[in-house]
Design a protein around this motif. Structure first.
Motif, mmCIF file in Angstrom:
data_model
loop_
_atom_site.group_PDB
_atom_site.id
_atom_site.type_symbol
_atom_site.label_atom_id
_atom_site.label_comp_id
_atom_site.label_asym_id
_atom_site.label_seq_id
_atom_site.Cartn_x
_atom_site.Cartn_y
_atom_site.Cartn_z
ATOM 1 N N UNK A 229 4.639 -66.292 20.969
ATOM 2 C CA UNK A 229 5.819 -66.948 20.409
ATOM 3 C C UNK A 229 7.018 -66.019 20.343
ATOM 4 N N UNK A 230 6.822 -64.851 19.805
ATOM 5 C CA UNK A 230 7.952 -63.926 19.647
ATOM 6 C C UNK A 230 8.481 -63.470 21.006
ATOM 7 N N UNK A 231 7.561 -63.106 21.892
ATOM 8 C CA UNK A 231 7.967 -62.647 23.224
ATOM 9 C C UNK A 231 8.751 -63.718 23.964
ATOM 10 N N UNK A 232 8.342 -64.972 23.798
ATOM 11 C CA UNK A 232 9.008 -66.066 24.510
ATOM 12 C C UNK A 232 10.304 -66.490 23.823
ATOM 13 N N UNK A 233 10.281 -66.609 22.500
ATOM 14 C CA UNK A 233 11.399 -67.222 21.785
ATOM 15 C C UNK A 233 12.570 -66.277 21.557
ATOM 16 N N UNK A 298 6.124 -71.037 28.597
ATOM 17 C CA UNK A 298 6.173 -71.361 27.169
ATOM 18 C C UNK A 298 4.787 -71.271 26.538
ATOM 19 N N UNK A 299 4.714 -70.875 25.256
ATOM 20 C CA UNK A 299 3.416 -70.913 24.548
ATOM 21 C C UNK A 299 2.955 -72.354 24.381
ATOM 22 N N UNK A 300 1.662 -72.595 24.476
ATOM 23 C CA UNK A 300 1.160 -73.965 24.440
ATOM 24 C C UNK A 300 -0.227 -74.037 23.787
ATOM 25 N N UNK A 301 -0.330 -73.433 22.602
ATOM 26 C CA UNK A 301 -1.609 -73.420 21.900
ATOM 27 C C UNK A 301 -1.788 -74.584 20.937
ATOM 28 N N UNK A 302 -0.746 -75.357 20.683
ATOM 29 C CA UNK A 302 -0.913 -76.451 19.742
ATOM 30 C C UNK A 302 0.405 -77.088 19.389
ATOM 31 N N UNK A 303 0.397 -77.914 18.326
ATOM 32 C CA UNK A 303 1.595 -78.642 17.920
ATOM 33 C C UNK A 303 2.707 -77.698 17.490
ATOM 34 N N UNK A 304 2.339 -76.584 16.859
ATOM 35 C CA UNK A 304 3.364 -75.631 16.427
ATOM 36 C C UNK A 304 4.134 -75.055 17.591
ATOM 37 N N UNK A 307 6.515 -77.667 19.006
ATOM 38 C CA UNK A 307 7.703 -77.812 18.160
ATOM 39 C C UNK A 307 8.674 -76.669 18.385
ATOM 40 N N UNK A 308 8.158 -75.452 18.474
ATOM 41 C CA UNK A 308 9.016 -74.284 18.719
ATOM 42 C C UNK A 308 9.731 -74.412 20.058
ATOM 43 N N UNK A 309 8.990 -74.765 21.105
ATOM 44 C CA UNK A 309 9.576 -74.881 22.449
ATOM 45 C C UNK A 309 10.663 -75.955 22.467
ATOM 46 N N UNK A 310 10.356 -77.125 21.917
ATOM 47 C CA UNK A 310 11.338 -78.210 21.922
ATOM 48 C C UNK A 310 12.574 -77.851 21.112
ATOM 49 N N UNK A 312 13.841 -74.712 20.372
ATOM 50 C CA UNK A 312 14.657 -73.660 20.997
ATOM 51 C C UNK A 312 15.363 -74.188 22.245
ATOM 52 N N UNK A 313 14.611 -74.893 23.112
ATOM 53 C CA UNK A 313 15.225 -75.407 24.331
ATOM 54 C C UNK A 313 16.165 -76.573 24.039
ATOM 55 N N UNK A 314 15.884 -77.357 23.007
ATOM 56 C CA UNK A 314 16.801 -78.435 22.630
ATOM 57 C C UNK A 314 18.144 -77.904 22.192
ATOM 58 N N UNK A 315 18.130 -76.831 21.379
ATOM 59 C CA UNK A 315 19.392 -76.208 20.960
ATOM 60 C C UNK A 315 20.135 -75.655 22.171
ATOM 61 N N UNK A 316 19.403 -75.018 23.093
ATOM 62 C CA UNK A 316 20.040 -74.486 24.295
ATOM 63 C C UNK A 316 20.682 -75.597 25.116
ATOM 64 N N UNK A 317 20.006 -76.724 25.238
ATOM 65 C CA UNK A 317 20.564 -77.856 25.985
ATOM 66 C C UNK A 317 21.831 -78.390 25.308
ATOM 67 N N UNK A 318 21.793 -78.515 23.986
ATOM 68 C CA UNK A 318 22.977 -79.001 23.269
ATOM 69 C C UNK A 318 24.162 -78.062 23.459
#
Length: 501
Positions: A229-233, A298-304, A307-310, A312-318
């Motif tokens: 998470x940290x490395x990616x985000x 992107x990390x993909x271990x679960x719902x958390x 949520x993190x991916x959506x 961070x990338x949602x803010x970037x898209x906006x």
């Protein structure tokens, strides 16, 4: 990589063969005089050949197949309506891409990206497949060919004889017949023969692809190694902060800060706009690349993680959408200073489409990305269709005419290079600007009486306008107009003669 080779196609049927023959004949008769409604006319039997071949192979059209086919036919309306060559090129190219997608039925990113090139692989195999079908049909129906040939010959003789008699008896019927029938001469024989071959090969390639398409969707793209998470985000959060700071500066400039910024940088409005647009366009393209790579790792271990991916990338898209708006604002300033051109309207349209792609990516983050490849392809085709139907040359002429009314600045040299699409807008200019601007377009139109199927609606309308209100360019008046957008001379008229004041 998965197996993409097509299955052995079913033998070509009689219906597909007749449609292929009709495509070749219409190509030879109609395409030699230019592009217009004839492209749509030639495409119809080619599409029917593909339909019959797919039906004989047991394939049934799906909703997306019908959507791609309808979109391709709609794009071919652009050369029938507009005269400019560049929107026509984009529309025809996009129509071919959509047609190939319809034949292949692609759903994934590899399929959507590579599918438009699938027809190339069927050019040779389709020709061999068609030749085998013709030979098999000829061997099985040898006794039935003679009545068919006799029937066709009798029909042709009757039409030619009675058509000639009626044409010589009535001038109106002769004019109508002359306008409808293609003018084919012996000198055009090699060119018409080449078009015949192109039509036959193209229709056979489409039919062969419909019967046995390449399976591009079987190409597997392995996901990248998931990062922590940290490395990616962290890099993306830093990028978001940079975007936010840039947007804050833009908002400051937008709400009254232009004078301060321009004073500190010693730039004019137009220089400020020019300096920033291309960089912002590049930033938009790079952001799409960043989003694609971020999704891959992107990390993909679960719902958390989702949520993190959506988030961070949602803010970037906006934030990227705000950058898109800033780039378009820069282009608007640039156009106010120097006028609208083909390059400027093209890159502005591209920036708008990139903004739409970002919106589609955001929607995919909410509802899932299964439809994203096809949605992006459909949005691109729709953008090309709207771009062509809106008539860019007409927009350029209208914007520059409006700029002249406000600032008395106009670039006559550039306007003379536009297509017939621009004639209605340029016709509203005062003299001598009108005649000086239209003389280049009238010279390009010439006196050629092109057939109805190769004449666009814009070209026909332009000829009507110029016939109704002929231009009268005078060299001394046109030479007084400053080049490259300077202030044009004002003139008053008395009995049609201009007097500079």
């Amino acid at each position: 990589m998965g197996e993409i080779s097509p299955a052995t196609p079913a033998p070509i049927g009689v219906g597909a063969l007749w449609c292929v023959a009709a495509t070749g004949l219409l190509s030879a008769l109609l395409l030699g005089d230019g592009f217009g409604l004839n492209l749509l006319i030639v495409t119809v039997p080619a599409a029917l050949a593909a339909y019959f071949a797919a039906r004989d192979a047991g394939r049934r059209p799906r909703p997306w197949t019908l959507a791609w086919a309808a979109g391709g036919l709609a794009l071919l309306a652009v050369p029938a309506l507009r005269d400019a060559a560049w929107p026509t090129f984009l529309a025809v190219t996009s129509a071919l891409a959509l047609g190939s997608l319809a034949l292949h039925g692609c759903r994934t990113w590899p399929g959507v990206v590579l599918g438009p090139f699938g027809l190339i692989g069927s050019l040779g195999s389709g020709l061999v497949w068609g030749a085998r079908g013709v030979r098999r049909r000829a061997e099985g129906t040898r006794g039935r060919w003679a009545p068919v040939v006799r029937t066709v010959l009798v029909a042709v003789v009757l039409v030619v004889v009675f058509g000639a008699l009626f044409a010589s008896a009535d001038a109106a019927f002769a004019d109508l017949l002359g306008a409808l029938i293609p003018d084919v001469s012996v000198a055009d024989g090699p060119w018409r023969a080449l078009l015949l071959v192109i039509g036959l090969v193209g229709a056979l390639a489409a039919a062969h692809t419909a019967a046995a398409p390449l399976r591009w969707d079987r190409i597997t793209v392995r996901p990248g190694t998931a990062r922590g998470r940290a490395e990616w985000a962290l890099p993306l959060i830093v990028l978001n902060l940079l975007f936010a700071v840039f947007i804050g500066v833009q908002l400051t400039v937008l709400f009254g800060g232009y004078d301060k910024v321009l004073h500190e940088t010693d730039l004019t409005y137009s220089e400020y706009a020019t300096q920033g647009f291309w960089q912002l366009l590049g930033a938009t393209l790079l952001t799409l690349l960043v989003i694609g790579l971020a999704r891959r790792w992107a990390p993909r271990d679960g719902a958390g993680d989702r949520t993190l991916v959506n988030a961070v990338l949602g803010v970037l898209c906006l934030l990227t959408l705000v950058v898109v708006a800033s780039a378009l604002r820069r282009m608007d300033l640039y156009v106010d200073a120097y006028g609208l051109t083909r390059l400027r309207v093209s890159v502005a349209a591209m920036e708008l489409w990139l903004g739409l792609v970002i919106v589609l990516i955001m929607a995919a983050g909410v509802v899932g990305g299964r439809l994203l490849p096809r949605a992006v392809a459909a949005s691109g085709a729709l953008a090309v269709l709207v771009f062509g139907l809106l008539s860019p040359d007409a927009l350029i002429a209208e914007r520059n005419a409006e700029r002249y009314r406000v600032s008395e600045k106009i670039d006559i040299d550039y306007l003379q290079e536009l297509s017939a699409d621009a004639v209605p807008a340029l016709d509203a200019l005062p003299e001598p600007l009108r005649s000086c601007a239209l003389q280049g377009i009238e010279r390009e139109l010439g006196d050629a009486d092109e057939p109805w199927y190769a004449t666009s609606w814009s070209e026909s309308r332009a000829r009507d306008i110029l016939d109704e209100r002929p231009i009268d360019p005078r060299w001394d008046e046109c030479s007084l107009i400053p080049r490259h957008g300077g202030a044009a001379p004002r003139a008053s008229y008395d009995d049609g003669r201009a007097v500079d004041r």
